[in-house]
Write a protein that holds these residues in place. Structure first.
Motif, PDB file in Angstrom:
ATOM      1  N   VAL A  55       0.832  -1.204   0.000  1.00  0.00           N
ATOM      2  CA  VAL A  55       0.000   0.000   0.000  1.00  0.00           C
ATOM      3  C   VAL A  55       0.868   1.256   0.000  1.00  0.00           C
ATOM      4  N   GLU A 113      -7.161   4.559   0.542  1.00  0.00           N
ATOM      5  CA  GLU A 113      -6.116   3.903   1.332  1.00  0.00           C
ATOM      6  C   GLU A 113      -5.516   4.824   2.398  1.00  0.00           C
ATOM      7  N   TYR A 164      -7.322   4.145   5.639  1.00  0.00           N
ATOM      8  CA  TYR A 164      -7.456   2.774   6.129  1.00  0.00           C
ATOM      9  C   TYR A 164      -6.934   2.588   7.552  1.00  0.00           C
ATOM     10  N   LYS A 209      -5.434  -5.482   6.741  1.00  0.00           N
ATOM     11  CA  LYS A 209      -4.760  -5.738   5.473  1.00  0.00           C
ATOM     12  C   LYS A 209      -3.943  -7.020   5.566  1.00  0.00           C
ATOM     13  N   PHE A 267      -8.353  -6.873   2.023  1.00  0.00           N
ATOM     14  CA  PHE A 267      -8.748  -5.875   3.005  1.00  0.00           C
ATOM     15  C   PHE A 267     -10.054  -6.320   3.662  1.00  0.00           C
ATOM     16  N   ASP A 322      -7.509  -6.006  -3.563  1.00  0.00           N
ATOM     17  CA  ASP A 322      -6.925  -5.076  -4.518  1.00  0.00           C
ATOM     18  C   ASP A 322      -5.632  -5.671  -5.043  1.00  0.00           C
ATOM     19  N   LYS A 324      -2.447   0.472  -8.687  1.00  0.00           N
ATOM     20  CA  LYS A 324      -3.576  -0.446  -8.537  1.00  0.00           C
ATOM     21  C   LYS A 324      -4.150  -0.768  -9.917  1.00  0.00           C
TER      22      LYS A 324
END
Length: 235
Positions: free
Chosen positions: A31, A124, A127, A134, A152, A161, A170
């Motif tokens: 991420v 994100e 998050y 995650k 997630f 993802d 992504k």
């Protein structure tokens, strides 16, 4: 010659270790690489407002959509078919109102706020504060290229993802939701990334729900132009 051979071996081992070190082993690292690839957290947080226009092909028919988002908690999306308003949703920071086919529904509190988060281009960055779990599952081929698969989970919902290993961007999302007919799988893909004010956005996307598929193309993205709060007033 012997010293050169040893030096070559050591350099080879060094390159191997460097390559190995670049392999990401945690979801947080994946991420983090993604957020860096799209411009960095500071650049993303510099966004004050955003206006996006897009067209979507739905089984041969074109839908036009205008999306407005204002930090920290306002959102509005309106869709048009053949020049007529087909529906939309507005979040004023407290209440989410959605209208479609003459019917209006509302959400309040955390449920409404989550809708705002889902419509943020880079959710994100929220998050950690939302305690989204995650987990790095592994890698998978997406359009012939290796991508990290990150799972997630939040409030009983899970989604995956996929982030391109090389670029960090992504490239796909998969979800499974409950419906009256049972579980329904959906797949979203993202591509044609372009920079707007130093931030990378995907300008093409597609969505698949069972046999139903539609593709979207972003026409324009405008950042930090100043959007009046009146734009998000619920009538």
């Amino acid at each position: 010659m012997k010293h050169k051979a040893i030096l070559g071996l050591l350099l080879g081992l060094g390159l191997g270790l460097t390559s190995f070190a670049q392999e990401l082993t945690t979801a947080d690292a994946v991420v983090e690489k993604y957020l860096t690839a799209v411009g960095g957290k500071d650049k993303i947080r510099s966004m004050q407002d955003m206006t996006v226009t897009a067209t979507t092909d739905i089984q041969g028919r074109t839908m036009e959509t205008e999306t407005k988002l204002k930090i920290p908690n306002k959102f509005k999306q309106t869709s048009y078919m053949m020049g007529n308003e087909a529906g939309g949703s507005t979040y004023d920071g407290t209440t989410l109102s959605r209208s479609m086919r003459g019917q209006t529904t509302t959400k309040q509190g955390q449920e409404a706020y989550q809708e705002f988060i889902l419509n943020h281009p880079f959710p994100e960055i929220f998050y950690d504060s939302l305690k989204v779990e995650k987990k790095l599952i592994g890698t998978e081929k997406v359009d012939g290229k290796d991508a990290y698969d990150v799972e997630f989970a939040s409030n009983g919902n899970t989604w995956h993802d996929f982030f391109d290993k090389e670029s960090g961007l992504k490239v796909k999302r998969t979800t499974t939701t409950e419906s009256p007919r049972g579980k329904m799988a959906a797949e979203f893909t993202y591509g044609d990334y372009k920079a707007v004010n130093g931030i990378m956005f995907p300008f093409t996307s597609s969505r698949k729900f069972g046999q139903f598929e539609m593709s979207s193309e972003t026409q324009s993205i405008k950042l930090n132009k100043g959007i009046d709060d009146k734009q998000f007033k619920i009538k």
